[in-house]
Write a protein that holds these residues in place. Structure first.
Motif: not given
Length: 320
Positions: A216-225, A242-254
């Motif tokens: 998730i941190l990797r995605v956050q850094h990418w979004l920042q740029e 990640l699989q779509l549902r797994t990604f959404q769940r982990r993103f919301n949690k983080a």
């Protein structure tokens, strides 16, 4: 006709911000001098006192009317502290007793922690400094936190947000107890705006990055740029591996937000930066943060911060 003495107390606890303690005293002192003018017919007098708790015994340590009787305090203010939330559970019985006697309790910034510790805010709305949003929600979930508000007035309990919100609280109390004419006179004398109501336009988004989820941190850094680029949740899930549902769940949690909410916050924050430090037209700024429709950007900005982009620029631009 006998004068009505209204006592405004300030709790001078260990590490209380002294500029707020003395500033409130001066503000109320100016209100008293207004009331003393010959042309005023008000019978109200203000008594200003400072209080300390020593071995569970509360006592006045400063008093502008030491010979007055010991009638119930009209208001007791818990000022802010620059040392963080006060850990003073021993003050809770004192606050509870005053409240039961009809005293209005008020707090500024982290002073609200003492009120919350006493249980007096349970089930009620309150505010504090925006940077303590997560802490108070976790520590006092029974309180209805409304952090976007600079002042939350429940009648018998008033809470104010940021450290300098003591000026807004003080003026609000002067208006309530001494009238709007007195409040406006004091605000003009001190070059203060009349009491504000919101602090959300001072509270810019700060993403959570210390959650330990590397994908998730990797995605956050990418979004920042790449915040202005068109994106889909599926693409971000692929970036995270990640699989779509797994990604959404982990993103919301983080992150504490879903992907759409997170991106909106990033775009508004970038918009604030461009409004403050450049003279780019608002339509151009909307495009640079990812909105082809500047109207959609304006609506989001207004909803998030309570100010339009133009109002934000006029208030915070370095060139203004």
């Amino acid at each position: 006709m006998e004068n009505s003495i209204i006592e405004l107390g300030i709790l001078n606890y260990p590490q209380a911000q002294q500029s707020a303690v003395l500033g409130l005293s001066d503000l109320f002192g100016m209100a008293q001098r207004y009331l003393e003018r010959p042309q005023n017919t008000s019978q109200t007098q203000l008594r200003i006192s400072h209080w300390q708790l020593s071995e569970s015994i509360a006592q006045r340590i400063y008093d502008t009317a030491p010979k007055a009787d010991n009638r119930t305090l009209a208001v007791l203010i818990v000022p802010p502290s620059l040392a963080g939330p006060p850990q003073l559970a021993a003050h809770a019985p004192f606050l509870t007793q005053l409240h039961s006697q009809g005293t209005i309790l008020a707090s500024v910034c982290v002073g609200v922690f003492m009120l919350a510790e006493s249980g007096l805010l349970d089930g009620r709305a309150a505010t504090t400094h925006w940077k303590y949003r997560e802490q108070v929600n976790k520590q006092f979930p029974q309180v209805k936190w409304d952090i976007d508000k600079l002042l939350v007035d429940n009648g018998d309990i008033i809470t104010a947000g940021g450290v300098m919100a003591w000026t807004d609280l003080g003026l609000s109390l002067v208006e309530r107890l001494c009238g709007p004419a007195c409040m406006l006179d004091v605000s003009r004398s001190l070059l203060l705006d009349p009491p504000r109501q919101e602090q959300r336009y001072y509270s810019l988004f700060s993403p959570k990055l210390q959650h330990g989820d590397k994908a998730i941190l990797r995605v956050q850094h990418w979004l920042q740029e790449h915040i202005a680029q068109p994106l889909s949740v599926a693409q971000l899930a692929a970036l995270a591996g990640l699989q779509l549902r797994t990604f959404q769940r982990r993103f919301n949690k983080a992150c504490g937000l879903n992907v759409s909410q997170y991106c909106q916050q990033l775009r508004v924050t970038k918009g604030c930066e461009l409004l403050q430090f450049t003279r780019l037209p608002i339509d151009t700024i909307a495009w640079q943060v990812g909105y082809q429709d500047s109207g959609a950007f304006r609506k989001l900005f207004q909803r998030t911060l309570g100010l339009s982009p133009g109002e934000y620029r006029r208030r915070f631009s370095r060139d203004s």
